[in-house]
Design a protein around this motif. Structure first.
Motif, PDB file in Angstrom:
ATOM      1  N   LEU A  18       0.146  -4.667  -5.681  1.00 44.85           N
ATOM      2  CA  LEU A  18       0.322  -5.401  -4.400  1.00 44.85           C
ATOM      3  C   LEU A  18      -0.873  -5.469  -3.377  1.00 44.85           C
ATOM      4  O   LEU A  18      -1.072  -6.491  -2.565  1.00 44.85           O
ATOM      5  CB  LEU A  18       1.185  -4.270  -3.601  1.00 44.85           C
ATOM      6  N   SER A  19      -1.881  -4.754  -3.442  1.00 45.42           N
ATOM      7  CA  SER A  19      -3.031  -4.666  -2.682  1.00 45.42           C
ATOM      8  C   SER A  19      -3.803  -5.896  -3.152  1.00 45.42           C
ATOM      9  O   SER A  19      -4.125  -6.639  -1.988  1.00 45.42           O
ATOM     10  CB  SER A  19      -3.836  -3.558  -2.990  1.00 45.42           C
ATOM     11  N   ALA A  22      -2.167  -8.889  -1.895  1.00 45.87           N
ATOM     12  CA  ALA A  22      -2.029  -9.037  -0.255  1.00 45.87           C
ATOM     13  C   ALA A  22      -3.441  -9.838   0.068  1.00 45.87           C
ATOM     14  O   ALA A  22      -3.473 -10.493   1.115  1.00 45.87           O
ATOM     15  CB  ALA A  22      -2.138  -7.779   0.569  1.00 45.87           C
ATOM     16  N   SER A  28      -0.768  -8.466   4.795  1.00 49.07           N
ATOM     17  CA  SER A  28      -0.927  -6.813   4.844  1.00 49.07           C
ATOM     18  C   SER A  28      -0.121  -6.389   3.598  1.00 49.07           C
ATOM     19  O   SER A  28       0.930  -7.091   2.911  1.00 49.07           O
ATOM     20  CB  SER A  28      -0.240  -6.527   6.019  1.00 49.07           C
ATOM     21  N   ARG A  29      -0.320  -5.289   3.068  1.00 46.40           N
ATOM     22  CA  ARG A  29       0.158  -4.771   1.962  1.00 46.40           C
ATOM     23  C   ARG A  29       1.756  -4.582   2.265  1.00 46.40           C
ATOM     24  O   ARG A  29       2.756  -4.729   1.079  1.00 46.40           O
ATOM     25  CB  ARG A  29      -0.488  -3.630   1.446  1.00 46.40           C
ATOM     26  N   ALA A  30       1.955  -4.044   3.394  1.00 43.67           N
ATOM     27  CA  ALA A  30       3.228  -3.582   3.802  1.00 43.67           C
ATOM     28  C   ALA A  30       4.157  -4.722   3.816  1.00 43.67           C
ATOM     29  O   ALA A  30       5.378  -4.835   3.547  1.00 43.67           O
ATOM     30  CB  ALA A  30       3.279  -2.979   5.011  1.00 43.67           C
ATOM     31  N   ASN A  31       3.441  -6.089   4.335  1.00 48.25           N
ATOM     32  CA  ASN A  31       4.313  -7.404   4.512  1.00 48.25           C
ATOM     33  C   ASN A  31       4.797  -8.016   3.072  1.00 48.25           C
ATOM     34  O   ASN A  31       5.831  -8.523   2.681  1.00 48.25           O
ATOM     35  CB  ASN A  31       3.488  -8.303   5.212  1.00 48.25           C
ATOM     36  N   SER A  33       5.069  -6.011   0.012  1.00 46.43           N
ATOM     37  CA  SER A  33       6.039  -5.034  -0.075  1.00 46.43           C
ATOM     38  C   SER A  33       7.435  -5.405   0.405  1.00 46.43           C
ATOM     39  O   SER A  33       8.484  -5.397  -0.489  1.00 46.43           O
ATOM     40  CB  SER A  33       5.450  -3.740  -0.018  1.00 46.43           C
ATOM     41  N   TYR A  34       7.409  -5.749   1.624  1.00 45.76           N
ATOM     42  CA  TYR A  34       8.591  -6.090   2.134  1.00 45.76           C
ATOM     43  C   TYR A  34       9.172  -7.248   1.711  1.00 45.76           C
ATOM     44  O   TYR A  34      10.587  -7.386   1.550  1.00 45.76           O
ATOM     45  CB  TYR A  34       8.521  -6.185   3.839  1.00 45.76           C
ATOM     46  N   ARG A  50       6.646  -0.545 -10.607  1.00 44.93           N
ATOM     47  CA  ARG A  50       5.438   0.094 -10.009  1.00 44.93           C
ATOM     48  C   ARG A  50       5.026   1.232 -10.473  1.00 44.93           C
ATOM     49  O   ARG A  50       5.702   2.301 -10.987  1.00 44.93           O
ATOM     50  CB  ARG A  50       5.925   0.252  -8.426  1.00 44.93           C
TER      51      ARG A  50
END
Length: 297
Positions: A18-19, A22, A28-31, A33-34, A50
């Motif tokens: 994911l990093s 991104a 962003s990584r969180a985005n 993942s979302y 994962r």
């Protein structure tokens, strides 16, 4: 099904985590993942597994990934056709080539290609390590090997012929080996791999022999190996293109010529991803280099 989410899945699996996805997507990584979680909930199934370092597709995830790559490649091809209509060929080709073969054989080909297609940017790395085409964002790699990996397209560029050779002065002072087994007693000059016992494979009349080597000098820089051979420091075990002009001039003599010798592989191959969209620039480059390789055999 949302095409944007499908493209996101392709980017994530191509990146491997994911990093990295991104970074490539400038999100962003969180985005990332979302949006992945949202897509999985819409499909109703888990699409990736994962782990601490990587992510891997589930069965349904792999199926969607294959469909997504095909769709993205077709869209990229259509966009390129429209964007380049009536224009000279443009684009970028990221290439990884072996240090010796790249410098001594391919350099004139690359220069000829740039003269023919000045609008194409060539990004060339001269290196011998095995590259991960996805991780390193390399379009095309050229490597010496006998058994190319099944997950890549491998185009044959011809045989790699090793020669046992020495300078004329060295041969006059020390003689040249007449038997394959004599090689392990001589100061050998060759390429090597750190932490690995170097072994020479040799073939004669269909029989394979193997000789362990204890080189006196090793390097990945083939120009340096050539200079060491010419300086009379020992017996060279190198691809023929390293010393072919010195052999023709009588400065270097060869021995064990009946044997087919190999250290790292017997074929030069061009490698690229089977599902990656090739731009017109990359496709043109592939066929240009393969034709040069055919002409040089």
């Amino acid at each position: 099904m949302d095409l944007q989410s499908l493209s996101l899945l392709v980017e994530i699996l191509d990146a491997g985590n994911l990093s990295e996805a991104a970074r490539r997507l400038k999100m962003s990584r969180a985005n990332v993942s979302y949006h992945l979680g949202t897509f999985e909930r819409a499909v109703g199934q888990q699409l990736v597994r994962r782990t601490t370092r990587r992510i891997e597709p589930t069965e349904i995830g792999l199926q969607l990934y294959e469909h997504g790559r095909k769709i993205r490649n077709e869209l990229a091809a259509a966009h390129e056709s429209v964007a380049t209509l009536g224009q000279s060929l443009q684009g970028r080709v990221r290439l990884s080539v072996p240090s010796g073969y790249g410098q001594m054989v391919m350099s004139p080909w690359l220069i000829d290609f740039k003269r023919a297609y000045p609008g194409i940017v060539l990004d060339v790395a001269f290196e011998n390590r095995v590259v991960d085409l996805l991780r390193d964002e390399v379009d095309i790699a050229v490597r010496v090997m006998s058994d190319p990996p099944d997950n890549l397209v491998a185009r044959d560029m011809g045989p790699v012929r090793y020669v046992a050779c020495a300078s004329k002065a060295y041969a006059q002072a020390h003689g040249l080996p007449a038997q394959l087994e004599d090689l392990d007693k001589l100061p050998v000059i060759t390429s090597g791999v750190v932490g690995r016992q170097l072994r020479l494979s040799a073939y004669l009349h269909g029989e394979r022999h193997e000789v362990p080597l204890s080189p006196t000098l090793t390097s990945e820089n083939f120009a340096f190996l050539r200079e060491a051979i010419l300086a009379g420091l020992g017996l060279g075990l190198v691809p023929d293109y390293v010393v072919h002009d010195a052999v023709a001039a009588g400065e270097v003599l060869t021995t064990l010529d009946d044997w087919k010798l190999s250290i790292f592989g017997t074929r030069m191959v061009m490698l690229y991803m089977p599902n990656r969209h090739h731009t017109r620039a990359a496709s043109t480059f592939i066929e240009f280099v393969l034709e040069k390789a055919r002409q040089s055999e």
